[in-house]
Design an enzyme around this catalytic site. Structure first.
Site, PDB file in Angstrom:
ATOM      1  N   GLU A   1      -4.898  11.324   6.502  1.00 27.31           N
ATOM      2  CA  GLU A   1      -4.090  10.093   6.502  1.00 27.31           C
ATOM      3  C   GLU A   1      -3.199  10.143   5.283  1.00 27.31           C
ATOM      4  O   GLU A   1      -3.106   9.190   4.511  1.00 27.31           O
ATOM      5  CB  GLU A   1      -4.975   8.855   6.402  1.00 27.31           C
ATOM      6  CG  GLU A   1      -6.044   8.723   7.439  1.00 27.31           C
ATOM      7  CD  GLU A   1      -6.951   7.521   7.168  1.00 27.31           C
ATOM      8  OE1 GLU A   1      -7.555   7.441   6.076  1.00 27.31           O
ATOM      9  OE2 GLU A   1      -7.015   6.656   8.048  1.00 27.31           O
TER      10      GLU A   1
ATOM     11  N   HIS B   1     -10.679   6.683  -0.824  1.00 24.79           N
ATOM     12  CA  HIS B   1     -11.338   5.395  -1.084  1.00 24.79           C
ATOM     13  C   HIS B   1     -12.583   5.542  -1.956  1.00 24.79           C
ATOM     14  O   HIS B   1     -12.777   4.766  -2.881  1.00 24.79           O
ATOM     15  CB  HIS B   1     -11.732   4.720   0.235  1.00 24.79           C
ATOM     16  CG  HIS B   1     -10.557   4.348   1.090  1.00 24.79           C
ATOM     17  ND1 HIS B   1     -10.704   3.783   2.336  1.00 24.79           N
ATOM     18  CD2 HIS B   1      -9.213   4.471   0.893  1.00 24.79           C
ATOM     19  CE1 HIS B   1      -9.500   3.566   2.866  1.00 24.79           C
ATOM     20  NE2 HIS B   1      -8.592   3.983   2.015  1.00 24.79           N
TER      21      HIS B   1
ATOM     22  N   GLU C   1     -15.754   2.024   7.612  1.00 23.14           N
ATOM     23  CA  GLU C   1     -15.062   2.892   6.655  1.00 23.14           C
ATOM     24  C   GLU C   1     -15.422   2.502   5.225  1.00 23.14           C
ATOM     25  O   GLU C   1     -15.449   1.315   4.882  1.00 23.14           O
ATOM     26  CB  GLU C   1     -13.540   2.806   6.868  1.00 23.14           C
ATOM     27  CG  GLU C   1     -12.768   3.727   5.920  1.00 23.14           C
ATOM     28  CD  GLU C   1     -11.312   3.921   6.299  1.00 23.14           C
ATOM     29  OE1 GLU C   1     -10.888   3.476   7.390  1.00 23.14           O
ATOM     30  OE2 GLU C   1     -10.588   4.529   5.483  1.00 23.14           O
TER      31      GLU C   1
ATOM     32  N   ASP D   1     -13.984   7.945   3.463  1.00 22.91           N
ATOM     33  CA  ASP D   1     -12.590   8.220   3.102  1.00 22.91           C
ATOM     34  C   ASP D   1     -12.600   8.761   1.664  1.00 22.91           C
ATOM     35  O   ASP D   1     -13.029   8.064   0.739  1.00 22.91           O
ATOM     36  CB  ASP D   1     -11.770   6.928   3.213  1.00 22.91           C
ATOM     37  CG  ASP D   1     -10.276   7.149   2.998  1.00 22.91           C
ATOM     38  OD1 ASP D   1      -9.909   7.762   1.975  1.00 22.91           O
ATOM     39  OD2 ASP D   1      -9.480   6.687   3.836  1.00 22.91           O
TER      40      ASP D   1
ATOM     41  N   HIS E   1      -2.974   6.619  -0.876  1.00 20.11           N
ATOM     42  CA  HIS E   1      -3.229   7.997  -0.457  1.00 20.11           C
ATOM     43  C   HIS E   1      -2.131   8.932  -0.970  1.00 20.11           C
ATOM     44  O   HIS E   1      -0.980   8.540  -1.076  1.00 20.11           O
ATOM     45  CB  HIS E   1      -3.253   8.099   1.070  1.00 20.11           C
ATOM     46  CG  HIS E   1      -4.292   7.227   1.708  1.00 20.11           C
ATOM     47  ND1 HIS E   1      -4.590   7.284   3.035  1.00 20.11           N
ATOM     48  CD2 HIS E   1      -5.108   6.272   1.187  1.00 20.11           C
ATOM     49  CE1 HIS E   1      -5.539   6.411   3.318  1.00 20.11           C
ATOM     50  NE2 HIS E   1      -5.862   5.770   2.219  1.00 20.11           N
TER      51      HIS E   1
ATOM     52  N   HIS F   1      -8.611   3.977  15.413  1.00 17.74           N
ATOM     53  CA  HIS F   1      -8.670   3.140  14.209  1.00 17.74           C
ATOM     54  C   HIS F   1      -8.247   1.721  14.592  1.00 17.74           C
ATOM     55  O   HIS F   1      -7.197   1.517  15.185  1.00 17.74           O
ATOM     56  CB  HIS F   1      -7.735   3.718  13.144  1.00 17.74           C
ATOM     57  CG  HIS F   1      -7.979   3.182  11.756  1.00 17.74           C
ATOM     58  ND1 HIS F   1      -7.962   1.842  11.467  1.00 17.74           N
ATOM     59  CD2 HIS F   1      -8.237   3.816  10.585  1.00 17.74           C
ATOM     60  CE1 HIS F   1      -8.202   1.682  10.162  1.00 17.74           C
ATOM     61  NE2 HIS F   1      -8.380   2.860   9.609  1.00 17.74           N
TER      62      HIS F   1
ATOM     63  N   TYR G   1      -5.396  -2.644  10.811  1.00 16.87           N
ATOM     64  CA  TYR G   1      -5.934  -3.008   9.502  1.00 16.87           C
ATOM     65  C   TYR G   1      -5.771  -4.472   9.144  1.00 16.87           C
ATOM     66  O   TYR G   1      -6.275  -4.928   8.127  1.00 16.87           O
ATOM     67  CB  TYR G   1      -5.472  -2.083   8.368  1.00 16.87           C
ATOM     68  CG  TYR G   1      -4.072  -1.596   8.392  1.00 16.87           C
ATOM     69  CD1 TYR G   1      -3.817  -0.230   8.532  1.00 16.87           C
ATOM     70  CD2 TYR G   1      -2.991  -2.454   8.255  1.00 16.87           C
ATOM     71  CE1 TYR G   1      -2.526   0.250   8.548  1.00 16.87           C
ATOM     72  CE2 TYR G   1      -1.694  -1.979   8.276  1.00 16.87           C
ATOM     73  CZ  TYR G   1      -1.469  -0.622   8.422  1.00 16.87           C
ATOM     74  OH  TYR G   1      -0.194  -0.157   8.445  1.00 16.87           O
TER      75      TYR G   1
ATOM     76  N   HIS H   1     -12.254  10.823   6.383  1.00 16.49           N
ATOM     77  CA  HIS H   1     -10.803  10.700   6.176  1.00 16.49           C
ATOM     78  C   HIS H   1     -10.498  11.517   4.936  1.00 16.49           C
ATOM     79  O   HIS H   1     -10.989  11.206   3.846  1.00 16.49           O
ATOM     80  CB  HIS H   1     -10.425   9.235   5.915  1.00 16.49           C
ATOM     81  CG  HIS H   1     -10.329   8.411   7.155  1.00 16.49           C
ATOM     82  ND1 HIS H   1     -10.284   7.031   7.117  1.00 16.49           N
ATOM     83  CD2 HIS H   1     -10.242   8.771   8.455  1.00 16.49           C
ATOM     84  CE1 HIS H   1     -10.181   6.582   8.360  1.00 16.49           C
ATOM     85  NE2 HIS H   1     -10.160   7.605   9.183  1.00 16.49           N
TER      86      HIS H   1
ATOM     87  N   HIS I   1     -12.104  -1.188   9.130  1.00 11.60           N
ATOM     88  CA  HIS I   1     -12.312  -1.613   7.753  1.00 11.60           C
ATOM     89  C   HIS I   1     -13.214  -2.839   7.815  1.00 11.60           C
ATOM     90  O   HIS I   1     -12.863  -3.805   8.499  1.00 11.60           O
ATOM     91  CB  HIS I   1     -10.984  -1.985   7.091  1.00 11.60           C
ATOM     92  CG  HIS I   1     -10.029  -0.840   6.962  1.00 11.60           C
ATOM     93  ND1 HIS I   1      -8.760  -0.980   6.447  1.00 11.60           N
ATOM     94  CD2 HIS I   1     -10.173   0.478   7.264  1.00 11.60           C
ATOM     95  CE1 HIS I   1      -8.164   0.202   6.438  1.00 11.60           C
ATOM     96  NE2 HIS I   1      -8.998   1.096   6.935  1.00 11.60           N
TER      97      HIS I   1
ATOM     98  N   ASP J   1      -6.358   2.231  -3.748  1.00 11.38           N
ATOM     99  CA  ASP J   1      -6.128   2.675  -2.372  1.00 11.38           C
ATOM    100  C   ASP J   1      -4.691   3.109  -2.108  1.00 11.38           C
ATOM    101  O   ASP J   1      -3.972   2.479  -1.336  1.00 11.38           O
ATOM    102  CB  ASP J   1      -6.554   1.577  -1.382  1.00 11.38           C
ATOM    103  CG  ASP J   1      -6.534   2.098   0.062  1.00 11.38           C
ATOM    104  OD1 ASP J   1      -6.244   3.292   0.271  1.00 11.38           O
ATOM    105  OD2 ASP J   1      -6.799   1.301   0.973  1.00 11.38           O
TER     106      ASP J   1
ATOM    107  N   ARG K   1      -0.574  -3.725  12.869  1.00 15.01           N
ATOM    108  CA  ARG K   1      -0.548  -5.103  12.375  1.00 15.01           C
ATOM    109  C   ARG K   1      -1.201  -6.066  13.361  1.00 15.01           C
ATOM    110  O   ARG K   1      -1.207  -7.275  13.146  1.00 15.01           O
ATOM    111  CB  ARG K   1       0.885  -5.548  12.094  1.00 15.01           C
ATOM    112  CG  ARG K   1       1.635  -4.598  11.201  1.00 15.01           C
ATOM    113  CD  ARG K   1       2.538  -5.305  10.218  1.00 15.01           C
ATOM    114  NE  ARG K   1       2.814  -4.453   9.083  1.00 15.01           N
ATOM    115  CZ  ARG K   1       2.041  -4.338   8.006  1.00 15.01           C
ATOM    116  NH1 ARG K   1       0.940  -5.060   7.892  1.00 15.01           N
ATOM    117  NH2 ARG K   1       2.361  -3.518   7.037  1.00 15.01           N
TER     118      ARG K   1
HETATM  119 ZN    ZN Z   1      -6.674   3.848   2.459  1.00 15.87          ZN
HETATM  120 FE    FE Z   2      -9.015   5.874   5.643  1.00 17.02          FE
HETATM  121 FE    FE Z   3      -8.680   3.136   7.363  1.00 15.40          FE
END
Ligand code: ZN
Ligand code: FE
Ligand code: FE
Length: 277
Positions: A256, A179, A142, A176, A226, A67, A70, A211, A107, A224, A37
């Protein structure tokens, strides 16, 4: 050999992540550079880094993927949020040099009513400020599902960002699977067609990591979410084709999926079993 790992918690440092990876049969791993976060990253512990390098050499851990948080939004309309993205990425890329030659994924961002074109400009502007000639890290954009106003929902958008960057040799793409399927690229029915399109629009040499996630939602739903490998709309047979595809089989794969460590261990062994030697 298939290079595969999963997302791991970075709270106990680098050596701990490498040891955890080995304990579940992984050859690599992904981690957040800081609280996902946002917020301040823990100081780098140089002894931990030394131990990590030694352990990784001995146990074949390689090509780790950091990574970005996000919450990072390089193309926010709000200047203070863009400033946070700039500061975070600058700091992350400096920290990445403690583990030279690895990968850093982010991202691209959400343009929130400004339009994709403006979003692309702002993302490239940020990259032009944070990339520097001496860095050894490859920064990956990504591919996104196209939820809300996400930028990076199409290969064309990714290409436009790369085209606007001066040090574009530092850039690559992380594909991904959840995605792209969610974005409307049919990796289940026509994987070759999707890879050809990637090559035509972006250039296959830019593809540096995958990913590997199943999807809770059907094709082109832009949601989105997963799912565990084989339990979603993509399915095990499609993943068998993905990991063996000539354009991808040498790349590092990162899970992920919604799992604890034992679930990840199971997926790693499943996928290793499907890899053709
Ligand atoms: Zn995702
Ligand atoms: Fe991803
Ligand atoms: Fe990601």
């Amino acid at each position: 050999m298939l290079t595969i790992g999963c997302h791991l918690s970075s709270s106990k440092g680098y050596l701990n992540m490498a040891e955890t990876a080995v304990s579940i049969g992984a050859d690599t791993f992904q981690f957040f550079t800081r609280n996902p976060r946002g917020g301040k990253a823990k100081a780098i512990d140089e002894e931990d880094i030394r131990n990590f390098h030694k352990y990784s050499r001995e146990h074949g851990i390689h090509t780790i993927l950091a990574h970005a948080p996000y919450t990072l939004n390089a193309c926010s309309a709000d200047e203070s949020i863009r400033e946070f993205a700039l500061n975070t990425m600058t700091d992350d890329l400096r920290r990445m040099e403690y583990t030279p030659g690895q990968l850093y994924n982010f991202h691209p961002g959400s343009h929130v009513k400004q339009g994709a074109e403006r979003g692309i400009e702002l993302i490239a502007e940020l990259l032009n400020r944070v990339l520097y000639p001496e860095m050894t890290t490859t920064v990956l954009l990504e591919t996104m599902a196209g939820k809300g106003s996400e930028v990076g929902r199409s290969f064309e958008e990714i290409r436009s960002i790369i085209d606007r960057c001066e040090l574009s040799e530092k850039l690559g793409v992380c594909l991904d699977t959840c995605h792209v399927y969610d974005a409307g690229y049919d990796i289940v029915g026509d994987l070759d067609g999707v890879i050809d399109e990637f090559d035509r629009i972006i250039g296959i040499d830019r593809l540096k990591a995958v990913h590997i996630n199943d999807s809770k939602n059907p094709f082109a739903s832009h949601k989105d979410r997963h799912e565990k490998i084989g339990e979603g709309y993509i399915g095990t047979e499609a993943f068998e084709r993905v990991i063996n595809h000539p354009a991808m089989r040498e790349l590092p794969f990162y899970l992920e999926t919604p799992n604890e460590l034992d679930g990840y261990a199971g997926e790693i062994s499943l996928l290793k079993g499907l890899y053709r030697h």
